[in-house]
Design a protein around this motif. Structure first.
Motif, PDB file in Angstrom:
ATOM      1  N   THR A  22      42.059 -44.735  -4.960  1.00 20.29           N
ATOM      2  CA  THR A  22      40.903 -43.882  -4.643  1.00 20.29           C
ATOM      3  C   THR A  22      39.653 -44.170  -5.397  1.00 20.29           C
ATOM      4  OG1 THR A  22      42.760 -42.158  -4.554  1.00 20.29           O
ATOM      5  CG2 THR A  22      40.487 -41.303  -5.196  1.00 20.29           C
ATOM      6  N   TRP A  23      39.859 -44.850  -6.691  1.00 16.98           N
ATOM      7  CA  TRP A  23      38.689 -45.317  -7.244  1.00 16.98           C
ATOM      8  C   TRP A  23      37.856 -46.540  -6.608  1.00 16.98           C
ATOM      9  CZ3 TRP A  23      41.366 -45.600 -12.883  1.00 16.98           C
ATOM     10  CH2 TRP A  23      41.483 -44.170 -13.496  1.00 16.98           C
ATOM     11  N   ALA A  24      38.786 -47.288  -5.907  1.00 23.47           N
ATOM     12  CA  ALA A  24      38.349 -48.445  -5.367  1.00 23.47           C
ATOM     13  C   ALA A  24      37.293 -47.980  -4.187  1.00 23.47           C
ATOM     14  CB  ALA A  24      39.117 -49.366  -4.895  1.00 23.47           C
ATOM     15  N   ASN A  25      37.837 -46.907  -3.496  1.00 23.80           N
ATOM     16  CA  ASN A  25      37.132 -46.614  -2.197  1.00 23.80           C
ATOM     17  C   ASN A  25      36.102 -45.504  -2.586  1.00 23.80           C
ATOM     18  OD1 ASN A  25      38.053 -47.911   0.062  1.00 23.80           O
ATOM     19  ND2 ASN A  25      40.000 -46.824  -0.051  1.00 23.80           N
ATOM     20  N   ASP A  26      35.747 -45.235  -3.933  1.00 25.35           N
ATOM     21  CA  ASP A  26      34.805 -44.566  -3.930  1.00 25.35           C
ATOM     22  C   ASP A  26      33.238 -44.957  -3.313  1.00 25.35           C
ATOM     23  OD1 ASP A  26      33.042 -42.216  -5.785  1.00 25.35           O
ATOM     24  OD2 ASP A  26      32.203 -43.905  -6.284  1.00 25.35           O
ATOM     25  N   PRO A  27      32.475 -44.271  -2.844  1.00 23.75           N
ATOM     26  CA  PRO A  27      31.172 -45.060  -2.062  1.00 23.75           C
ATOM     27  C   PRO A  27      30.283 -45.519  -3.271  1.00 23.75           C
ATOM     28  CG  PRO A  27      31.630 -42.566  -1.480  1.00 23.75           C
ATOM     29  CD  PRO A  27      32.671 -42.947  -2.515  1.00 23.75           C
ATOM     30  N   ALA A  28      30.087 -45.176  -4.306  1.00 25.45           N
ATOM     31  CA  ALA A  28      29.408 -45.944  -5.300  1.00 25.45           C
ATOM     32  C   ALA A  28      30.030 -47.529  -5.644  1.00 25.45           C
ATOM     33  CB  ALA A  28      29.333 -45.239  -6.630  1.00 25.45           C
ATOM     34  N   VAL A  29      31.434 -47.360  -5.866  1.00 27.54           N
ATOM     35  CA  VAL A  29      32.022 -48.542  -6.069  1.00 27.54           C
ATOM     36  C   VAL A  29      31.905 -49.418  -4.765  1.00 27.54           C
ATOM     37  CG1 VAL A  29      34.466 -49.734  -6.382  1.00 27.54           C
ATOM     38  CG2 VAL A  29      33.800 -47.596  -7.651  1.00 27.54           C
ATOM     39  N   ARG A  30      32.168 -49.104  -3.679  1.00 27.09           N
ATOM     40  CA  ARG A  30      31.916 -49.914  -2.242  1.00 27.09           C
ATOM     41  C   ARG A  30      30.543 -50.343  -2.417  1.00 27.09           C
ATOM     42  NH1 ARG A  30      35.926 -51.373  -2.851  1.00 27.09           N
ATOM     43  NH2 ARG A  30      35.081 -53.190  -1.831  1.00 27.09           N
ATOM     44  N   GLY A  31      29.611 -49.537  -2.597  1.00 28.32           N
ATOM     45  CA  GLY A  31      28.361 -49.966  -2.548  1.00 28.32           C
ATOM     46  C   GLY A  31      28.035 -51.284  -3.564  1.00 28.32           C
ATOM     47  N   ASN A  32      28.538 -51.281  -4.716  1.00 26.28           N
ATOM     48  CA  ASN A  32      28.356 -52.153  -5.696  1.00 26.28           C
ATOM     49  C   ASN A  32      29.130 -53.523  -5.527  1.00 26.28           C
ATOM     50  OD1 ASN A  32      26.038 -51.546  -7.131  1.00 26.28           O
ATOM     51  ND2 ASN A  32      27.135 -49.765  -7.897  1.00 26.28           N
ATOM     52  N   ALA A  33      30.266 -53.439  -4.534  1.00 28.16           N
ATOM     53  CA  ALA A  33      31.070 -54.541  -4.263  1.00 28.16           C
ATOM     54  C   ALA A  33      30.464 -55.500  -3.530  1.00 28.16           C
ATOM     55  CB  ALA A  33      32.459 -53.965  -3.863  1.00 28.16           C
ATOM     56  N   PHE A  34      30.862 -56.823  -3.502  1.00 27.98           N
ATOM     57  CA  PHE A  34      30.385 -57.897  -2.554  1.00 27.98           C
ATOM     58  C   PHE A  34      31.005 -57.800  -1.122  1.00 27.98           C
ATOM     59  CE2 PHE A  34      30.233 -59.790  -7.018  1.00 27.98           C
ATOM     60  CZ  PHE A  34      29.032 -60.024  -7.116  1.00 27.98           C
ATOM     61  N   SER A  35      32.300 -57.213  -1.201  1.00 32.31           N
ATOM     62  CA  SER A  35      32.580 -56.798   0.086  1.00 32.31           C
ATOM     63  C   SER A  35      32.619 -55.196   0.311  1.00 32.31           C
ATOM     64  CB  SER A  35      34.074 -57.107   0.488  1.00 32.31           C
ATOM     65  OG  SER A  35      34.388 -56.874   1.582  1.00 32.31           O
ATOM     66  N   SER A  36      31.991 -54.583   0.870  1.00 30.71           N
ATOM     67  CA  SER A  36      31.465 -53.311   0.955  1.00 30.71           C
ATOM     68  C   SER A  36      32.538 -52.316   1.930  1.00 30.71           C
ATOM     69  CB  SER A  36      30.026 -52.775   1.088  1.00 30.71           C
ATOM     70  OG  SER A  36      29.663 -53.112   2.453  1.00 30.71           O
ATOM     71  N   GLU A  37      33.286 -52.690   2.711  1.00 30.46           N
ATOM     72  CA  GLU A  37      34.193 -52.284   3.624  1.00 30.46           C
ATOM     73  C   GLU A  37      35.211 -51.541   2.693  1.00 30.46           C
ATOM     74  OE1 GLU A  37      33.765 -52.086   7.092  1.00 30.46           O
ATOM     75  OE2 GLU A  37      31.896 -53.243   6.522  1.00 30.46           O
TER      76      GLU A  37
END
Length: 267
Positions: free
Chosen positions: A134-149
């Motif tokens: 759940t935390w990993a798929n938070d929009p802010a987390v995905r937006g700051n990840a090198f792979s945003s999918e």
């Protein structure tokens, strides 16, 4: 007697709502100054007492206020002209509003509470799998990840199983009052401990990440790992950059152009 254009509020129980609807304010240099800064409301400040002088100087230096002076120095004409000048200068009001919001973000109570509550770290187990997803798929987390999918749950569960079985991986869950508030992961490779960190979205912005990071590094070293903690932060992720710098990390050469690298040398 009624005065055209004047509205008098008595026994106000929601001052924030009134301030939020204002264009500018004239306040003292005490708590009212910080309240309007929190709301991004530009204004004029009167130094009503000696113990307000420091507040007023800070707001002035930050560009969050114009200072009128002491009450004895302010005539009706001076006040009227100061209000008129600021009302006619929209650009200055906008800049003052931005500076005010930067000065006071309204999260002070959360910061105090965060330092009062004990922070416990313990190794993750399979029961933490879905929460970390759940935390990993938070929009802010995905937006700051090198792979945003977005990460599918089955993919995450398989990955979590591998990580829990990997002797070179440490995943620590941070809890306050028994409630999980974040995680720190170390992947140990070649004398380095690569860091991944995430925080419950409801707990961001109060310095929790820095506390978690410091405690996690202490736990890593207490466990006998002599690896150098380091992290790659996606370019433009100012919150993570500040977190690592506040935890004592230094910037170092990055292996990729879209990232900043932070390293914490042994004390």
């Amino acid at each position: 007697a009624a005065m055209p254009g004047v509205c008098l509020h008595r026994d106000v129980d929601d001052m924030a709502a009134i301030l939020a609807g204002a264009t500018l304010a004239v306040t003292g240099g005490g708590v009212a100054l910080w309240e309007r800064c929190c709301l991004g409301l530009p204004g004029l400040v009167v130094t009503q007492a000696d113990n307000q002088a420091g507040n007023v100087a800070l707001a002035l230096a930050a560009g969050a206020a114009r200072v009128l002076g002491r009450p004895a120095e302010i005539t009706p004409v001076v006040l009227a002209e100061a209000i008129r000048d600021l009302m006619d200068d929209g650009a200055t009001r906008a800049a003052m509003a931005r500076a005010a919001r930067c000065l006071v973000d309204g999260r002070g109570a959360r910061r105090v509470a965060a330092h009062l509550l004990p922070l416990d770290l313990a190794p993750a187990n399979e029961n933490d799998t879905d929460l970390l997803w759940t935390w990993a798929n938070d929009p802010a987390v995905r937006g700051n990840a090198f792979s945003s999918e977005p990460i599918p749950l089955d993919v995450h569960r398989a990955w979590m199983g591998r990580k829990l079985a990997d002797p070179h991986c440490r995943i620590l869950i941070a809890r306050e009052g028994g409630q999980a508030v974040g995680q720190v992961r170390f992947d140990l490779r070649g004398g380095r401990a690569e860091i991944d960190i995430s925080i419950d979205p409801a707990r961001r912005g109060a310095g929790l990440g820095t506390r978690m990071l410091i405690r996690a590094v202490e736990a890593l070293r207490a466990g006998g790992a002599d690896a150098v903690p380091e992290a790659l932060v996606k370019a433009g992720n100012r919150a993570s950059r500040a977190m690592f710098l506040n935890a004592g990390f230094r910037r170092a050469a990055s292996p990729r152009p879209d990232a900043e690298r932070f390293v914490l040398e042994a004390a």
